[in-house]
Motif scaffolding. Structure first.
Motif, PDB file in Angstrom:
ATOM      1  N   LYS D 119       0.894  -0.729  -0.419  1.00 53.39           N
ATOM      2  CA  LYS D 119       0.052   0.287   0.326  1.00 53.39           C
ATOM      3  C   LYS D 119       0.993   0.983   0.081  1.00 53.39           C
ATOM      4  CE  LYS D 119      -3.787  -0.373   2.654  1.00 53.39           C
ATOM      5  NZ  LYS D 119      -4.896  -0.268   3.357  1.00 53.39           N
ATOM      6  N   GLN D 120       2.276   1.436   0.791  1.00 58.24           N
ATOM      7  CA  GLN D 120       3.062   2.073   0.286  1.00 58.24           C
ATOM      8  C   GLN D 120       3.645   2.650  -0.835  1.00 58.24           C
ATOM      9  OE1 GLN D 120       6.030   0.958   2.950  1.00 58.24           O
ATOM     10  NE2 GLN D 120       4.571   1.371   5.272  1.00 58.24           N
ATOM     11  N   LYS D 121       3.976   1.926  -1.758  1.00 58.19           N
ATOM     12  CA  LYS D 121       4.736   1.675  -2.707  1.00 58.19           C
ATOM     13  C   LYS D 121       4.114   1.343  -3.825  1.00 58.19           C
ATOM     14  CE  LYS D 121       9.435   1.754  -4.203  1.00 58.19           C
ATOM     15  NZ  LYS D 121      10.794   0.965  -3.387  1.00 58.19           N
ATOM     16  N   HIS D 122       3.969   1.207  -4.691  1.00 62.09           N
ATOM     17  CA  HIS D 122       3.983   0.564  -6.004  1.00 62.09           C
ATOM     18  C   HIS D 122       4.779  -0.514  -6.948  1.00 62.09           C
ATOM     19  CE1 HIS D 122       0.864  -1.403  -9.735  1.00 62.09           C
ATOM     20  NE2 HIS D 122       2.220  -0.661  -9.996  1.00 62.09           N
ATOM     21  N   TYR D 123       4.070  -1.538  -6.781  1.00 58.88           N
ATOM     22  CA  TYR D 123       5.389  -2.479  -7.204  1.00 58.88           C
ATOM     23  C   TYR D 123       4.788  -3.363  -8.422  1.00 58.88           C
ATOM     24  CZ  TYR D 123       7.936  -1.999  -3.236  1.00 58.88           C
ATOM     25  OH  TYR D 123       8.233  -1.766  -1.666  1.00 58.88           O
ATOM     26  N   LYS D 124       5.334  -3.447  -9.449  1.00 62.64           N
ATOM     27  CA  LYS D 124       5.631  -4.166 -10.195  1.00 62.64           C
ATOM     28  C   LYS D 124       4.820  -5.364 -10.544  1.00 62.64           C
ATOM     29  CE  LYS D 124       5.678  -4.807 -15.291  1.00 62.64           C
ATOM     30  NZ  LYS D 124       7.214  -4.664 -15.780  1.00 62.64           N
ATOM     31  N   LEU D 125       5.609  -5.912  -9.588  1.00 67.68           N
ATOM     32  CA  LEU D 125       6.023  -7.223  -9.459  1.00 67.68           C
ATOM     33  C   LEU D 125       6.354  -8.287  -7.730  1.00 67.68           C
ATOM     34  CD1 LEU D 125       7.277  -9.950 -12.130  1.00 67.68           C
ATOM     35  CD2 LEU D 125       8.332 -10.248  -9.640  1.00 67.68           C
ATOM     36  N   ILE D 126       5.613  -9.155  -7.740  1.00 66.45           N
ATOM     37  CA  ILE D 126       5.916  -9.398  -6.103  1.00 66.45           C
ATOM     38  C   ILE D 126       5.893 -11.210  -6.240  1.00 66.45           C
ATOM     39  CG2 ILE D 126       3.330  -9.566  -5.439  1.00 66.45           C
ATOM     40  CD1 ILE D 126       3.909  -8.465  -2.747  1.00 66.45           C
ATOM     41  N   THR D 127       6.768 -11.674  -4.976  1.00 64.12           N
ATOM     42  CA  THR D 127       7.315 -12.769  -5.486  1.00 64.12           C
ATOM     43  C   THR D 127       7.182 -13.483  -3.779  1.00 64.12           C
ATOM     44  OG1 THR D 127       9.710 -12.361  -4.151  1.00 64.12           O
ATOM     45  CG2 THR D 127       8.542 -12.357  -6.755  1.00 64.12           C
ATOM     46  N   PHE D 128       6.234 -14.733  -3.944  1.00 61.57           N
ATOM     47  CA  PHE D 128       6.452 -15.428  -2.793  1.00 61.57           C
ATOM     48  C   PHE D 128       6.612 -17.054  -2.696  1.00 61.57           C
ATOM     49  CE2 PHE D 128       2.174 -12.488  -2.682  1.00 61.57           C
ATOM     50  CZ  PHE D 128       2.518 -12.074  -1.525  1.00 61.57           C
ATOM     51  N   THR D 129       7.746 -17.261  -1.683  1.00 58.43           N
ATOM     52  CA  THR D 129       7.430 -18.981  -1.547  1.00 58.43           C
ATOM     53  C   THR D 129       6.375 -19.735  -0.923  1.00 58.43           C
ATOM     54  OG1 THR D 129       9.774 -17.727  -1.258  1.00 58.43           O
ATOM     55  CG2 THR D 129       9.163 -20.069  -0.871  1.00 58.43           C
ATOM     56  N   HIS D 130       5.859 -20.629  -1.698  1.00 53.86           N
ATOM     57  CA  HIS D 130       4.427 -21.313  -1.253  1.00 53.86           C
ATOM     58  C   HIS D 130       4.702 -22.274   0.254  1.00 53.86           C
ATOM     59  CE1 HIS D 130       0.895 -23.465  -1.973  1.00 53.86           C
ATOM     60  NE2 HIS D 130       0.305 -22.999  -0.656  1.00 53.86           N
TER      61      HIS D 130
END
Lengths: 377, 377, 377, 377
Positions: D119-130
């Protein structure tokens, strides 16, 4: 280009990669059942014939024929060479009376002489060898059986070097017992003897037969019947893995179609013989009527058979020694059965030319391959 | 956890992936020679014993013993169950005189009763079954032979379910013919019968023996001798691929060391029996002296044998039905031979507990695995 | 007769049959270490060269060369066709300056023109393609490097279609980076890029290199070093099974001897070219100096390339389309690398003759195989 | 019980036994097409997602995500351990701006803290590790994506240790890029990176992306599309054999059904955790919500991790070291994915008990297996 065991399709070998399959498993029972049905197709018989898959190979299948004999039975063996003679050696161990007719190397016993013999004396059982592996000679089974069937009770044909590569119609030809082994033109590994038996012959499967225990088909019959109904059964442990491979080979045969398969063998055999003659050598089988689709004997002039065998291996091709006693050391045998292709014919002729040239045999180098290639084009 | 064919090491299966190896090839001859030598190690014999590798399995190896018999010979069969009785069925097909002693299910024929019998009558040949596969009962071979050797000519032991898993010292124990099959504790696929024969027994291999043709060891002897000298020889096509696999299995046995191998089987068998008793069930073999390293029969109370077999497969474990006629349907058999490990024991007990619980058998769930685990720790 | 992946020895395939081998296991570490050593032999380098085995193939190995570059570096690409151009496409994605020289289809860039270029401008890195897979043209690496080595920092050779079949002496020829892939003349399955890197080049492996993460050899270097010392190490999971197969292939190469291997390829290539000319067709490579041991392009007159490919498959031989843009559809390529033999040459020519005849191409049937056979005799 | 490569079904291994299959053959094209379809099922996506099969593995698949980025893009990495951190290391090599959130060992980054960040910053891409392979911690993907999807353009999930064993619904959960590797819960050999990409993400696959050449999905896209239509296509040689094995594994997964497969993994994982606790040890993942179906970290008290690994191998079970830097040497990891069964759980607990007892760890021997057995019954 062995005379057997032959080159085996990878799919067939891989079918045997089973590391924990019991002989009572559903998987094995299904495969065994399919194999029994596959044999009916292979030998061209219907449900009136009982198929058998037993451990061993050609010789155990041959000997299991004793299950249909009782003490004192009269037998006629029609022998065109080493494997014809094997019938005599088998029967000698049993309390039966054996007569025989023998052909000279490269030929087969004439239909007339067989007919004459069976008219003179009543035989319980007569044996033929469809293709005599020792010389590559093919016997005219259909024609022979037609002439003699009325005079004998049980007609047996050793189809070890024919079934899967030559036309075989056990039922149409009225053959009672047609047998082969897994490792020849079927293209599976060795380890199994295979038979189909007519209703007529099955009536002779008596309790007091002269067979031993392991090769007494009476002991195997309940297993065959139960397996065909999809139920596990046990007499003695079957070579489970070899059965898986046999089944895959039989499936591939059905995929190809037996008629196409016979034609392919004819084509390859024709190319090989053309190549042999193209380079200027002679074939052991004396007349075209005796040529087979599976084995070709090649007469040598100067080169020694043993040298040819050991040298041609270096060219990437394996062939077999001649084993007929009257021609020993004078010829070599090329096996061409199983999954052989025109390319195998070309390679074999090419390698043989190079080998013989090196060994000083008097041949026309390059003319063999050119002739074979023309035959194939 | 079959009683055979058993789970097979991948290395063994892969050793059979040969798609064009003839029986006269150097590669095959070497492997056959190594296998013959491997058999000497396996049976703990020296060069005075002649090893044989023949097609078939346990039954063909058993029947080949007829090669040492002539018409009218007297034979004593010591039978502890189904496979002891098999000797009787075999000999019935031959012109010999067969006597027998039988034990009740779960027990073995006492040494005293055997001794008494052989003192009363001179037998040419006596047969024992080291481990009776139908019940898992182990016969005290060493002690029995010691007591009776002076009274009989040829002592034969069926080691089908023992060789490779139980202590076997054919020479030290003065056994003349010790035989087994490829698919049991050796851990190779089925398809081969294996024997070692003493000098004493070999003297009885006469021209006029009563054997058939295929199982007449006289016909196979030149092949064995030639192969051991590194020269190809032919009598009837051997299951080439199965021999490659047998050889790999024999190499793995030599790598492990036969004493370690026997100890491993003892440990696994002990864990399984402890697990069975831990969950509150009984073992078919009546006394600890009759327990074997390879097969354990488990008595059922409420659950039906057939249900146990089909349900335990779903738990990833296969076991075998009980086949002794007097206990049929009342027990199941766990095979624990070949490459079995303590983990196999734990899995088997674990799966059996889960299966029996589901089938309503009265057992103490979890106590079997705990007991087996304690035994192993 | 693909141009890769090639026909693979069964021994190589079977080496990959491992169902539970972790990348930290002793077995895998040993095999990886042996493979690294095997690469030194294959590329003919000593311990001053660092071998790398990385996932991917020829292209990933090519791109990993960026590990030796930093922003703004100047590069010269010497391109003889599609795979020479690939270098240009790779470098375009990176912040470097790329110049190139291109040859016309069937030829290679002359040594003089390369020399002229490197004298005009200092290049950090120059790339050559030993055998251009798209046309079968071989570049004279040894002679080229000799002439230009003084003017550039790092000499890179793409040996994808040469290593294992052509003479390659990375150290003697003073090549800094020689690379190949597992699936070509080495005869293993695809999946691995292989490189050897000189001490000189290794000095350029800087922290701030322009490579990505996966293909940054800096990340793989500790794994290579640790593995060579026999200690497991991890950066990213390697294709374990493919490494086992690569190692088996490298062992077979060492058994054969690299010089024998090159000679065998020369012989097969010579027979194929002789066969092509014997049947009356022309080869894509314009001069004998440009002929390669691994790929032969065959110019067609009437027949369409696509028809030739689909028809020759029915004759049991697979070949590849011509892919050089300026000759597209006008030629086919025969790959002859890996475990090819003279028999493969004969088969290929034989099958090609039969195919072209059927497609109406104007050739002399039988003369191709005869010429090839004469070449081999 | 590795954490990957895992134990592989023989059927899968045997599917790779192809000795001459080119990447343009109909057989390969069909298998590739089936594999692409199989991926859609595996990740639970429809035709709006584009599947990719590329050489390499988890890391190459991760890095290929750069194909969707251009210079200066902002990225948020949500890291729960070593493989979360890997994203940071990859992106550092590219001209993008990377922020990250890290959890402590055994836990995952809270949904709230991720939400706050995006919400603070617009990210083009976010990654998670399942599932974080280094600790066995499972991240709540579904819940996390729901909360943050509106704030970022592309959501990427590394499913290397989850896909094929955990519930994964890429489309329903609105994940743009879900990726895995062939050697984990899919149960095929290593060598392939696998991804499915949403329509939304595919729009970002621009010509001027920052990816290198080999891992630029723009280069692979025409191959994927062509193959799915049944037409051969080439960019760089794929590991043909590994694709055959992947396809067999995907078929087996479809046969089992993905829901059954997830349940099976849950059951085995539950039995292992119950066994661990039964013997009195603790699990690395701090809370049941963080437990995974695929990897369980086991905290040690006295025994050294390295000793446990080397000793348990002797009990026939392989496990992996703990690799999270903050707990190094203090725990071991049990991988339980692929074709694991309840019997594997029992064996692992049994072998671990025996091993730890021997190493003097303070555990309750027998109670682990009993607890696991009760869990399973």
């Amino acid at each position: 280009m062995h005379v057997g065991p032959v080159d085996i399709y990878e799919e067939v070998l891989y079918a045997g990669l089973k590391n924990n399959v019991g002989f009572t498993s559903e998987e094995f029972v299904n495969v065994f059942r399919d194999s029994l049905k596959g044999l009916r197709y292979l030998f061209q018989v219907d449900d009136t014939y009982q198929p058998f898959i037993i451990p061993g190979g050609g010789t155990s299948a041959m000997e299991s024929v004793t299950s249909f004999l009782t003490k004192g039975d009269k037998i006629l063996v029609v022998s065109n060479g080493v494997f014809g003679d094997r019938w005599i050696n088998i029967f000698k161990k049993y309390p039966v009376e054996v007569d025989y007719l023998k052909a000279e190397a490269g030929d087969y016993v004439s239909i007339d002489s067989v007919k004459e013999k069976v008219k003179q004396k009543h035989y319980k059982l007569i044996t033929f060898t469809h293709v005599e592996t020792s010389t590559g000679v093919r016997h005219p089974i259909k024609e022979s059986v037609k002439e003699i069937k009325d005079y004998v009770d049980i007609v047996v044909v050793d189809g070890v070097s024919s079934v899967g590569a030559e036309e075989v119609k056990a039922k149409d030809w009225d053959v009672d017992i047609y047998l082969t082994a897994s490792q020849k033109a079927i293209g599976a590994p060795p380890g199994l003897g295979l038979l189909v038996i007519s209703e007529n012959a099955m009536k002779h499967l008596r309790e007091d037969n002269i067979a031993g225990y392991y090769l007494d088909l009476k002991n195997w019959l309940p297993v065959m019947r139960s397996m065909e109904e999809g139920k596990a059964a046990y007499f003695s442990t079957l070579p489970v893995h070899t059965v898986f491979m046999l089944n895959e080979a039989l499936k591939l045969i059905q995929d190809e179609g037996i008629e196409n398969r016979v034609k392919r063998h004819e084509k390859v055999a024709g190319a090989i013989r053309t190549g042999i003659e193209g380079m200027g050598l002679e074939i052991v089988a004396k007349r075209p009527e005796a040529y087979s689709n599976t084995v070709t004997g090649v007469m040598l002039r100067k080169a020694k058979a043993q040298d040819v065998l050991s040298e041609i291996v270096k060219e990437g091709v394996e062939i077999a020694p001649g084993v007929h006693p009257s021609l020993q050391g004078k010829y070599v045998r090329i096996g061409h059965m199983g999954w052989v292709t025109p390319n195998d014919a070309i390679i074999t002729i090419s390698a043989l030319e190079r080998t013989l040239k090196r060994l000083g045999e008097d041949i026309r180098v390059g003319e063999g391959v050119r002739a074979a290639q023309s035959y194939l084009t």
